[in-house]
Design a protein around this motif. Structure first.
Motif: not given
Length: 492
Positions: A265-269, A332-338, A340-344
């Protein structure tokens, strides 16, 4: 807070860096002045095998120019060097821009002027090294006293660190943080019948002072650990097959959470920015709010504010205030680890503060914060204590501690071992086993949990050696969790 060779403070140099960045026309910039003191003691058998006490200190400047990142760092903390490093970071951003396909955009962050210090009772660096060494050697001596029964090797360790950081940004933030960390443990190896088996015990790595070391607790565990190593080396192995009931203690489960929930759930991955060390992620954004990641009664929550958590701090390395949020809610998958760049890119209005760099010379990246399994609610239909899980199990295996592990390139298919294993028959623990591993697909495993421990059995286990990136950075985080029982899992 940060020790400088010059008389100009880190705060003054940080403000200088920010002023210089603003004059370059960059849309954003930040600077981190950091000092890391790490003290490690290791004892092997009857001697102290390693003693290190070192300090690493310097600063790093990061700028965003026309949508491209530039980063540069130095160990020399002078006004002239600050000016040189700012200029170098800008030049690197100009070079990066030449090959960048899409411009980087950042979600907004509030301005903070604040100080955060880990609450501690005893400064770990105020305790004499001789006292620490004596504790480790005493533990080893007590383990080796069981030599006639098969204990042939003993080891122990004690790790302490202090991290001082001053962060400033063109957003107007100026944040000072001091983070203390402590971690002790020991283990032994028994040899018999041509086999060698180990058993270990540690107090989970936490952000706390020397009070966490607790010699009385460590010494009180020695006899049990030695006895279990001796029993384990002569224990039977288990044939491969389906285990009807696998009961996992928090000391084992935390690593399964780390590898099969944290990293995926690391959003960069997820976006493919980062694919070192077991790849990207199956949990792609098209599955957000749709994927049945776990059973309906299973919840995973991030919390950078939890007392003592190894990832607990006031702010991340982008100046985002620490917070808590669900990654998996009601299964349920509801979010990630972000950051500032991946959150955008995800379309969020803010980052959840998951950016961290392991050094003044490292670039912040998305890292797992404290990520835990929530206990079962009191009176819940799937809530059970460890004793109740065992009593309700006709045929199963109980696992404590961590061992070998592997996971595929998208974090789907995994295998985990452990440090100690017991056979459970007709509601009772009947003896130790050895060389057990369990294998599953990530979502199958978490959906096959049929019992989950209550809040009274929550343990703040975690890791201090999470590697990510190239060059590799090392981070630490807590995975607080409770015992669980999982049905119909392949073992080997």
């Amino acid at each position: 807070m940060v020790q400088l060779t010059a008389k100009i403070s880190a705060n003054e140099l940080a403000n200088l860096a920010v002023d210089l960045i603003r004059k370059t026309g960059c849309e954003y910039g930040d600077v981190r002045f950091c000092s890391y003191r790490r003290q490690n003691l290791y004892a092997r058998d009857r001697s102290l095998s390693q003693l290190s006490d070192n300090v690493s200190s310097g600063f790093g400047v990061r700028v965003l120019l026309d949508g491209a990142w530039g980063f540069a760092a130095s160990h020399s903390k002078t006004p002239a060097e600050v000016a040189r490093i700012v200029a170098l970071a800008v030049e690197i951003a100009k070079g990066s821009r030449l090959t960048q396909k899409e411009p980087v955009r950042l979600v907004p962050v509030e301005k903070y002027v604040d100080t955060y210090i880990t609450p501690i009772t005893i400064d770990p660096f105020s305790v004499a090294v001789a006292d620490k060494a004596e504790l480790l050697l005493t533990i080893n001596e007590k383990l080796l006293a069981h030599g006639a029964q098969g204990i042939k090797k003993a080891s122990s360790f004690l790790q302490s660190s202090r991290e001082d950081k001053v962060f400033a940004s063109t957003e107007g933030s100026l944040i000072e943080q001091t983070i203390y960390r402590s971690y002790p443990g020991f283990g032994c190896t028994a040899i018999a019948g041509g086999d060698a088996q180990s058993r270990s015990y540690d107090r989970p790595p936490m952000n706390i002072g020397y009070e966490h070391i607790n010699p009385d607790d460590l010494l009180s565990q020695v006899e049990r650990v030695a006895a279990e190593a001796i029993e384990k080396v002569s224990a039977p192995t288990v044939p491969a097959g389906i285990c009807k009931s696998l009961i996992l203690k928090p000391t084992n489960l935390y690593l399964t959470i780390h590898e099969s929930v944290g990293h995926p759930t690391e959003l960069d991955r997820v976006y493919g920015y980062e694919s070192n060390f077991a790849g990207t992620s199956f949990a792609t954004t098209d599955k957000l709010n749709k994927l049945q990641y776990a059973a309906h009664w299973v919840n995973f929550k991030c919390d950078r504010t939890q007392p003592g958590g190894r990832g607990t701090m006031g702010y991340d390395d982008e100046g985002v205030k620490s917070q808590d949020w669900y990654v998996v809610k009601d299964g349920i998958l509801v979010d990630y680890l972000t950051d500032r760049e991946t959150a955008y890119r995800l379309g969020r209005g803010s980052s959840n503060g998951s950016a961290y760099a392991d050094s003044w010379s490292s670039v912040p990246m998305v890292r797992i914060p404290n990520l835990g399994l929530e206990p079962g609610p009191d009176g819940g239909s799937h809530t059970a204590t460890l004793a109740q899980m065992i009593a309700d199990t006709e045929d199963g295996i109980l696992i404590d501690g961590i061992g070998s592990y592997s996971i595929d390139q998208q974090r789907r298919n995994f295998q985990f071992g452990g440090d100690a294993f017991w056979k459970v028959e007709k509601g009772k623990v009947v003896g130790m086993l050895k060389d057990v591993t369990y294998q599953a697909m990530t979502t199958d495993f978490w959906n096959q949990i049929d019992a989950i421990g209550p809040a009274s059995e929550l343990v703040q286990c975690g890791t201090h050696i999470c590697g990510k990136g190239e060059p590799m950075q090392v981070a630490q985080m807590t995975h607080a969790c409770v015992p669980v029982r999982v049905r119909d899992i392949q073992i080997g």
